[in-house]
Design an enzyme around this catalytic site. Structure first.
Site, PDB file in Angstrom:
ATOM      1  N   ASP A  91     -12.465 172.593  61.504  1.00  0.00           N
ATOM      2  CA  ASP A  91     -11.918 173.671  62.322  1.00  0.00           C
ATOM      3  C   ASP A  91     -11.711 173.234  63.769  1.00  0.00           C
ATOM      4  O   ASP A  91     -11.125 173.974  64.558  1.00  0.00           O
ATOM      5  CB  ASP A  91     -12.857 174.883  62.298  1.00  0.00           C
ATOM      6  CG  ASP A  91     -12.617 175.788  61.095  1.00  0.00           C
ATOM      7  OD1 ASP A  91     -11.583 175.625  60.431  1.00  0.00           O
ATOM      8  OD2 ASP A  91     -13.477 176.643  60.816  1.00  0.00           O
ATOM      9  N   ASP A  93      -9.401 179.260  51.999  1.00  0.00           N
ATOM     10  CA  ASP A  93     -10.596 179.116  52.823  1.00  0.00           C
ATOM     11  C   ASP A  93     -11.842 179.528  52.048  1.00  0.00           C
ATOM     12  O   ASP A  93     -11.764 180.215  51.017  1.00  0.00           O
ATOM     13  CB  ASP A  93     -10.454 179.961  54.096  1.00  0.00           C
ATOM     14  CG  ASP A  93     -11.065 179.295  55.314  1.00  0.00           C
ATOM     15  OD1 ASP A  93     -11.982 178.473  55.142  1.00  0.00           O
ATOM     16  OD2 ASP A  93     -10.624 179.596  56.435  1.00  0.00           O
TER      17      ASP A  93
END
Length: 734
Positions: free
Chosen positions: A532, A468
C-alpha cells in the site's frame, strides 16, 4: 532399487532407497549423467549414537532416529484411546519415474514416490518435479488406510542443504514495509518463521534461503524455498547435532483442523525450491522461468512457443486521487486526463457499492449504490471505454461489515470462534478496519459471494478486478472449530470458479497491500499489489525483495502523489517513475493536477514504459553487488543479450564524495554495448535536482561504448546522484 536422479538447468536431485526410505543424497549442483556407487557415502558411527547411519529422508522420522523435526506428526484414536500410531515407520513401496517431461540434460524430470506404514495404516505419496529452469516442486499426500480416524498435526516438505550453507536469509516486514531481509548464521537448533495471520501476512518470508558465507546478488551458493500457501504456515531451518541442516515448510494447522477419516487424504501446499551457484539472481532465474512457462501467464516468454500475451497496460487506480469521494463528473474528468497521458486501464477503487461512504459500512453488499450511481456504473464504464481504456473495479469479497444488509440478514455468516452467531451469544473476533470475515466454508455464504461478483461481471464491462483482503483472519472458526485451512481452500475455489466463468477478466491480489503474496494466490491471479506504500524509497526495497521470487510483470508498481500519503516523504517524479518502471507500471494520483513541464515529463515517461515494457516483463533480472550500500544498481537484460535497461538508484548520502566506477553486470562479455542515460534527461523538470556536481562523468552526455566484460569488471564512473534520486540507463548491443 536404483537411485533416482533428476537433472535440470545446472541442478541435480538424487534420492537413494537402499535402506527402504527415500533418502535425499544430494540437492544442489549438477552431478553429470553418471553417479558412483552411493554405498561410498556410508558415514561413520560415532560413540553414544544409534548403531546405523541416520538418513536425511524426504520424510524425516523418529523411527529412523532423526532427532530434528519429523516430517509427519499425528495420532490415531481407536476404541476411545487417543495417541496411537504417534510414530510412523514409512518405507518405500513404489517409485514411478516420468521421462515424458525430460529436458535435454535430464534422464527424468519428475517422479512419484509411495511410502507406507501398513501397521499404522498410513500411506504418503510424494510428487517431485524438477522444472526445465531448475525449480523443484515438491508436495506430499497422506492417506488414512486405517479403520479409525487419524488426526494430522503436521505434514512438512523439507530438503537438505549443503554443508557449506552457513548463513540464513529470510524476509520480514509490516504494513507499508513488506519484504525486508534479515540474516543470521546457521546454528544448531531450529529457526522457525511462523505465520498465524490466516493469510500469508505482511511479515511473511516470501523466500527462505541458506547459503555460503556472505552470499549476495551475483555470488555464492544458495539453496532457497518458498511455500505456496495463503493461510497459516511455518518455514524453518532445522540443524541437528551431527551438523546437517534441513530447510522447508508446512501448513500450520489448528487444533484438530485435519482429522482424516478412513480413506480420506490431505495434500500439502507445494514447496518450491531452487539452487544457485550464482547468488540470488540464479534463484530468481529459476522462479521466473517457471512463472513464464505457465500456459496462463500474462506475458508468456517468446521462447516457450505459447501465444503472446498482451502488454501489461498502464494503470490508473483512483484510490489516492479521490478516496471515497465518488462523483461522476470528477471521475469523468480524471478518466479524460488519464487517457490524454496514455493510460490504458482505469480502475475504480473502494466506495462504489451500497452504503459505502467510509470504511465503517457496506462490505458484503456487493450492489452498485444507486444513490451515488442512479444509472449504475454504465456511464463511467462507457466513458472510459470510449477513450480506449479498460475498466477495472475494486472488490473485497472475503470481508463483511457489521453495518451491512448481509450481516443483518445472515449474522451466522460472520466468522468467529464460537459455534453460535454473535446474535445468539457467540463471541466475535476483534474488529480490524471495522470489518470481519465472511465464512466461505459455509456453502450458502460462498454461493452468495460468488453470485454477487459473478453478477457484477455479467452486468458490466469489467476487465479487471482489484481483489482486496484487508485484515488478518484471527480466531478464524467455522461451527466452533478452527477453519483457516477450509477458508483458504474456499477462497481459492472462489477465484477459480470466477475465472472459469469470466476467462477474460484479470484479477489482482491485494491484501492491505502485500499481505497475500505467495505462489498459491499467484496461480489464481494476474498480478499482486506489492504494498500500500507508494513511497518510492520504501518501494525500492519492497520491490527488490518481492522480485527475488515474483517477476516484475506480476508486481503492481505505481507512481503516487509527490508527497506520499503513507510516509509524508516528498520525491521528484523521476525517482517515483523509475521505481515504478520495474514492475507492472501505473499511477495512483489525481493526474488532473499534473500540469506544465511535470505533465510533459510524465507523458514522456509513460512513452518510455510502453517502449521498454516488453523487455522488463520478459528479460533476465540482474542485481549488482555494489560495495557502496547507498547505491542500488539493478536492471533487466533481454534473453538474447541484445538490450538492457538498468536503474542506478541513490537511497541516501554516500560516505564517499563520488560513487566512482560502478559495475554493470549481466551482459554478454564478448559483445560491445552502447550505454546511454535516458531519464531524467536535460530539459526534464527533475533533471537539475537529480545531481549535485560541477561536471558530469565524461561519458554521460553522449553515451559510452564498451564490452560487456569491461562493463562488468571495470564499470563506468557514475554521476553524483542526490539522495533519493535515480538514473535510467538504456544499454544496446552495437
Amino acid at each position: 532399487m536404483d537411485p533416482l536422479h533428476l537433472r535440470s538447468a545446472g541442478t541435480s536431485l538424487v534420492l537413494s532407497f537402499d535402506d527402504g526410505e527415500a533418502e535425499v543424497i544430494h540437492w544442489g549442483a549438477d552431478l553429470g549423467s553418471t553417479l558412483p556407487d552411493l554405498a561410498i557415502l556410508g558415514g561413520p558411527i560415532p560413540h553414544s549414537a544409534i548403531d546405523v547411519t541416520v538418513p536425511a529422508a524426504l520424510l524425516p522420522q523418529a523411527s529412523s532416529a532423526w532427532q530434528g523435526r519429523p516430517g509427519l506428526r499425528g495420532q490415531r484414536t481407536a476404541d476411545g484411546v487417543p495417541g496411537l500410531d504417534f510414530s510412523l515407520r514409512l518405507r518405500v513401496v513404489d517409485v514411478q519415474v516420468d521421462s515424458s517431461t525430460a529436458v535435454a540434460t535430464a534422464a527424468a524430470a519428475s517422479a512419484v514416490i509411495v511410502q507406507q506404514d501398513p501397521d499404522a495404516g498410513i500411506t504418503v505419496t510424494s510428487g517431485l518435479t524438477l522444472h526445465p529452469g531448475g525449480l523443484l516442486e515438491l508436495r506430499h499426500t497422506a492417506v488414512n488406510d486405517g479403520t479409525s480416524p487419524f488426526q494430522l498435526d503436521e505434514l512438512a516438505t523439507v530438503l537438505p542443504v549443503g554443508p557449506d550453507a552457513v548463513e540464513l536469509l529470510d524476509l520480514t516486514g509490516r504494513w507499508c514495509r513488506e519484504r525486508h531481509p534479515q540474516r543470521r548464521p546457521v546454528q544448531q537448533g531450529t529457526w522457525v518463521r511462523t505465520g498465524r495471520h490466516g493469510r500469508t501476512g505482511h511479515d511473511s518470508s516470501l523466500l527462505f534461503a541458506a547459503g555460503t558465507a556472505g552470499f549476495g546478488n551475483r555470488h555464492g551458493k544458495v539453496w532457497a524455498t518458498h511455500l505456496a500457501w495463503s493461510g497459516n504456515h511455518e518455514q524453518f531451518a532445522d540443524t541437528v547435532a551431527d551438523g546437517r541442516t534441513m530447510i522447508g515448510g508446512s501448513e500450520l494447522l489448528g487444533p484438530a483442523e485435519i482429522v482424516l477419516q478412513p480413506g480420506e487424504s490431505y495434500t500439502t501446499p507445494a514447496l518450491f525450491a531452487a539452487y544457485s551457484d550464482r547468488g540470488l539472481d540464479g534463484i530468481s532465474e529459476a522462479f521466473y522461468s517457471w512463472f513464464r512457462s505457465r500456459p496462463h501467464h500474462v506475458v508468456p516468454a517468446a521462447s516457450t512457443g505459447l501465444p503472446a500475451g498482451k502488454p501489461r497496460p498502464v494503470v490508473l487506480n483512483t484510490w489516492e486521487a479521490v478516496y471515497f469521494d465518488h462523483r461522476l463528473d470528477t471521475l469523468l474528468e480524471l478518466a479524460e486526463s488519464a487517457a490524454e497521458l496514455g493510460v490504458e486501464r482505469f480502475v475504480l477503487d473502494d466506495g462504489w457499492f451500497r452504503g459505502r461512504r467510509d470504511d465503517h459500512a457496506g462490505l458484503g453488499d456487493w450492489y452498485v449504490d444507486r444513490t451515488l450511481w442512479p444509472d449504475g456504473l454504465t456511464p463511467l464504464i462507457e466513458a472510459v471505454n470510449s477513450q480506449g481504456m479498460e475498466f477495472g473495479l475494486w472488490v473485497e469479497p472475503e470481508m463483511i461489515n457489521l453495518d451491512s444488509d448481509v450481516a443483518r440478514s445472515h449474522p451466522d455468516w460472520i466468522v468467529g470462534p464460537a459455534a453460535l452467531s454473535h446474535k445468539d451469544g457467540g463471541r466475535l473476533p476483534l474488529e480490524w478496519r471495522h470489518q470481519h470475515i465472511i465464512d466461505l466454508v459455509n456453502p450458502a455464504a460462498w454461493r452468495y459471494v460468488f453470485d454477487r461478483i459473478d453478477a457484477l461481471l455479467r452486468e458490466n464491462n469489467i476487465k479487471y478486478l482489484k481483489w482486496d483482503q484487508n485484515r488478518d483472519l484471527s480466531e478464524h472458526g467455522h461451527a466452533g472449530r478452527a477453519s483457516v485451512h477450509g477458508q483458504t481452500l474456499a477462497a481459492y475455489r472462489l477465484f477459480d470458479e470466477l475465472r472459469k466463468a469470466h476467462p477474460g477478466v484479470e484479477i489482482e491480489s491485494c491484501s492491505s497491500g502485500g499481505a497475500r503474496v505467495d505462489l498459491g494466490i499467484l496461480e489464481r491471479t494476474d498480478r499482486i499489489w506489492g504494498s500500500d506504500c507508494n513511497d518510492a524509497l520504501e518501494r525500492q526495497t519492497i520491490q527488490r525483495w518481492t522480485g527475488v521470487v515474483v517477476p516484475p510483470e506480476l508486481v503492481g508498481g505505481h507512481i503516487g502523489p509527490t508527497t506520499s500519503h503513507t510516509t509524508a516523504r516528498t520525491h521528484d517524479l523521476s525517482f517515483r517513475a523509475i521505481t515504478a518502471m520495474f514492475g507492472h507500471f501505473g499511477m495512483e494520483w489525481d493526474v488532473r493536477q499534473v500540469q506544465g513541464a511535470e505533465r510533459e515529463e510524465l507523458k514522456r515517461f509513460i512513452g518510455l514504459y510502453k517502449e521498454h515494457r516488453g523487455l522488463v516483463h520478459s528479460g533476465r533480472m540482474v542485481r549488482a553487488d555494489v560495495p557502496d550500500d547507498s547505491l542500488m544498481v539493478h536492471g533487466v537484460v533481454s534473453d538474447d543479450g541484445g538490450s538492457a535497461l538498468f536503474a542506478v538508484v541513490s537511497t541516501r548520502t554516500s560516505f564517499a564524495e563520488q560513487p566512482g566506477r560502478v559495475a554493470v553486470p549481466g551482459l554478454d562479455p564478448e559483445r560491445s554495448y552502447m550505454v546511454q542515460a535516458i531519464f531524467p534527461a536535460p530539459g526534464d523538470a527533475d533533471y537539475a535536482r537529480t545531481f549535485t556536481q560541477v561536471r558530469p562523468p565524461a561519458w554521460l552526455p553522449s553515451g559510452a561504448e564498451a564490452s560487456g566484460r569491461f562493463l562488468a569488471e571495470v564499470g563506468l564512473p557514475m554521476p553524483v546522484l542526490n539522495p533519493e534520486h535515480a538514473l535510467l540507463l538504456r544499454i544496446t548491443a552495437v
